[in-house]
Enzyme design. Structure first.
Site, short mmCIF file in Angstrom:
data_model
loop_
_atom_site.label_atom_id
_atom_site.label_comp_id
_atom_site.label_asym_id
_atom_site.label_seq_id
_atom_site.Cartn_x
_atom_site.Cartn_y
_atom_site.Cartn_z
N ALA A 17 0.66 -1.33 -0.04
CA ALA A 17 0.04 0.05 -0.16
C ALA A 17 0.59 1.34 0.06
O ALA A 17 0.71 2.24 0.69
CB ALA A 17 -0.99 0.04 1.06
N ASN A 50 8.33 -3.14 -2.33
CA ASN A 50 9.32 -2.17 -2.54
C ASN A 50 10.50 -2.98 -3.24
O ASN A 50 10.45 -4.38 -2.85
CB ASN A 50 9.66 -1.29 -1.60
CG ASN A 50 9.70 -2.31 -0.14
OD1 ASN A 50 8.43 -2.97 0.00
ND2 ASN A 50 10.25 -2.03 0.86
N LYS A 104 10.35 -0.98 -18.55
CA LYS A 104 10.43 -0.32 -17.53
C LYS A 104 11.63 0.47 -17.07
O LYS A 104 11.93 1.78 -16.80
CB LYS A 104 9.47 -1.06 -16.28
CG LYS A 104 9.70 -0.37 -15.17
CD LYS A 104 8.61 1.07 -15.05
CE LYS A 104 8.99 2.08 -13.93
NZ LYS A 104 8.32 3.21 -13.84
N ALA A 106 15.67 4.84 -17.47
CA ALA A 106 17.13 5.08 -17.81
C ALA A 106 17.12 6.17 -18.80
O ALA A 106 18.01 7.27 -18.88
CB ALA A 106 17.83 3.93 -18.49
N LEU A 160 14.68 8.63 -19.57
CA LEU A 160 14.28 9.81 -18.92
C LEU A 160 15.41 10.35 -17.84
O LEU A 160 15.80 11.58 -18.02
CB LEU A 160 13.26 9.56 -18.07
CG LEU A 160 11.89 9.21 -18.70
CD1 LEU A 160 10.58 8.49 -17.72
CD2 LEU A 160 11.30 10.29 -19.54
N GLY A 180 16.32 13.20 -8.28
CA GLY A 180 16.28 12.28 -7.05
C GLY A 180 14.88 11.36 -7.32
O GLY A 180 14.64 11.08 -8.42
N CYS A 230 13.08 6.11 -7.67
CA CYS A 230 13.50 5.22 -9.07
C CYS A 230 14.47 5.19 -9.92
O CYS A 230 15.17 4.33 -10.12
CB CYS A 230 11.88 5.45 -9.83
SG CYS A 230 10.50 4.93 -9.00
#
Ligand SMILES: NC(=O)c1ccc[n+]([C@@H]2O[C@H](COP(=O)([O-])OP(=O)(O)OC[C@H]3O[C@@H](n4cnc5c(N)ncnc54)[C@H](O)[C@@H]3O)[C@@H](O)[C@H]2O)c1
Ligand SMILES: O=c1ccn([C@@H]2O[C@H](COP(=O)(O)OP(=O)(O)O[C@H]3O[C@H](CO)[C@@H](O)[C@H](O)[C@H]3O)[C@@H](O)[C@H]2O)c(=O)[nH]1
EC number: 1.1.1.22
Length: 473
Positions: free
Chosen positions: A14, A94, A224, A229, A231, A277, A280
């Protein structure tokens, strides 16, 4: 093969992804019961709080939860029950970077994914579609299938899909309402394709068909990592150019504007900054570096690693510019840091550039006052402690204080550092702030946020990323 009709969804995890993503599914699919589960009771309690004090700050999220919670959206710590009930399970746990062991510092820690998968295998009493929502290395679905098949009960079949999430924090609800694309990866077998159709049907409730892309499992997983990478690489590229601008007299905003006009390049994601930052970008690139190395592709690994190295360089370069500009010493000087979140419109601080900057200022023995409109104070202390594990928290607290407003943080300061692009910082009463500061009053804009010419006119000595210090702005 006709696809499973999905009537009950369980989401394990969640957090920033599981919460908003499945809350939006519940809102858009009132005929589907959505239960979001987590082992963290405090988090679930916050999602269920009567006054909607949700565990994460995200514009528009509260409205979504208000509309769906108790209708067909539920938050619970009863993970097993939700797994048993659901036909489709999202795994949104996570996947941080491994801190020790093989691949430490690069590989993804898949422990949480594995535990969630084992949990599904242990308690499921009927067939399930299991969907990887977490960002995972290529071929993780294979490991999940091995675990599920080795532990399943008779008559339980598991189909595994990859459905990575592309939302950005701060705009999550908008991104989920109108995604550029929804990506679903499946095995290209009749069963895999049928599971893919079942999930596609859920999204069809609000996402136009042509935006739902279906591909193979491994392509989906890799896409993904590749998207993040690419961006992040754009930001590191523009930040590398910002250093050249500072040295030559060019202006990075003008350069970004000019190159962004090329339709092949496009204008988005070209904002120079003090460094990217967030939970991800760094993690996913390091994951890609690890994958490249595991595939014996050292040149490819070095290429992607440089994106992260450039980001570290950008943060260091900015701290050094502060020290250099303040006559080569900030010892005993007061620095107001405006913004602590890794970007505006979120309370998330993971890998925030502000943490590195404050750590650098502390190592120079400056006094820092921080203000952020959303970040919890406890989080700031936790992050600063984690960044300098050898320094006692008491000592950190002697040099850092947290202010209740930007105005308060800037009072008596020698310099202001804008670390997060909160819109409200643009609209501060800069004339008033100037009056309360020590002179000369320095301002370092790490986000190209404020009107440097206007502030210079007030009297500030303004330094902006991607613009030379000594030349007129
Ligand atoms: N944060 C983002 O913007 C974003 C966007 C896209 C993708 N992702 C990816 O999504 C995944 C989740 O990210 P996040 O930011 O939501 O993480 P998060 O830490 O906010 O949330 C993960 C949650 O999973 C829970 N959890 C872990 N193991 C569990 C288990 N076995 N059973 C029940 N609950 C369990 C944790 O308690 C935690 O609350 C990561 O792989 C991340 O890379 C994140
Ligand atoms: O031109 C830009 C754009 C962003 N940033 C910085 O880059 C970081 C990441 O920003 P952003 O990508 O907007 O936020 P995230 O929530 O980290 O989202 C990224 O990471 C998510 C997790 O994987 C993906 O789902 C999203 O698609 C991807 O944009 C932040 O520090 C921004 O300030 C810049 O410095 N310049």
């Amino acid at each position: 093969m006709s696809p499973t009709k999905v009537t009950k969804i369980c989401c394990i995890g969640a957090g920033y992804v599981g919460g908003p993503t499945c809350a939006v599914i519940a809102l858009k699919c009132p005929h589907i019961k959505v239960t979001i589960v987590d082992l963290n009771k405090a988090r679930i309690d916050a999602w269920n709080s009567p006054d909607f004090k949700l565990p994460i700050y995200e514009p528009g999220l509260e409205d979504v939860v208000r509309k769906a919670r108790g209708r067909n959206l539920f938050f619970s710590t009863d993970v097993d029950k939700a797994i048993q009930e659901a036909e489709l399970i999202f795994v949104s746990v996570n996947t941080p970077t491994k801190k020790s062991g093989v691949g430490a510092g690069f590989a993804a820690d898949l422990n949480y994914v594995e535990l969630a998968t084992r949990n599904i295998a242990n308690v499921a009493t009927s067939s399930k579609i299991v969907v990887e929502k977490s960002t995972v290395p290529c071929r993780t679905a294979e490991s999940m299938r091995t675990i599920l098949e080795a532990n399943s009960k008779p008559n339980c079949r598991f189909d595994i899909l990859s459905n990575p999430e592309f939302l950005a924090e701060g705009t999550a609800i908008q991104d989920l309402f109108k995604p550029d694309r929804v990506l679903i990866g499946s095995l290209q077998t009749p069963e895999g394709i049928s599971a893919c159709e079942a999930l596609a049907e859920v999204y069809a409730n609000w996402v136009p068909k042509e935006r739902v892309l279906t591909v193979g499992l491994w392509s989906s997983e890799l896409s993904k990592l590749a998207a993040n990478a690419m961006l992040a690489q754009r930001i590191s590229s523009v930040n590398a150019l910002s250093a050249i601008c500072e040295a030559t007299g060019a202006n990075i905003d003008e350069v970004a504007h000019a190159i962004g006009y090329d339709t092949r390049i496009g204008p988005k994601f070209l904002k120079a900054s003090v460094g990217f930052g967030g939970s991800c970008f760094q993690k996913d690139i390091l994951n890609l570096v690890y994958l490249s190395e595991s595939c014996h592709l050292p040149e490819v690994a070095a290429y992607w690693r440089q994106v992260v190295e450039m980001n570290e360089y950008q943060k260091r370069r900015f701290s050094k510019r502060v020290v250099d500009t303040l006559f080569n010493t900030i010892t005993g000087k007061r620095i107001a840091v405006l913004g602590f979140a890794f970007k505006a419109d979120t309370g998330d601080t993971r890998e925030s550039a502000a943490i590195t900057l404050i750590k650098d200022f502390l190592s120079e023995r400056a006094f820092v006052k921080v203000f952020d409109p959303q970040v919890q104070h406890d989080q700031i202390w936790m992050d600063l402690q984690e960044a300098s594990p050898l320094v006692p928290l008491d000592h950190i607290k002697k040099h850092v204080s947290i202010s209740g407003s930007a105005l308060e943080a800037c009072k008596n300061a020698d310099a202001i550092v804008i670390a997060t692009e909160w819109k409200e910082f643009k609209e501060l009463d800069w004339e008033e702030i100037y009056k309360t500061m020590n002179k000369p009053a320095f301002l370092f804009d790490g986000r190209l946020l404020v009107d440097a010419a206007k502030l210079t006119k007030i009297g500030f000595k303004v330094t902006t990323i991607g613009r030379p210090s000594a030349l007129p702005v």
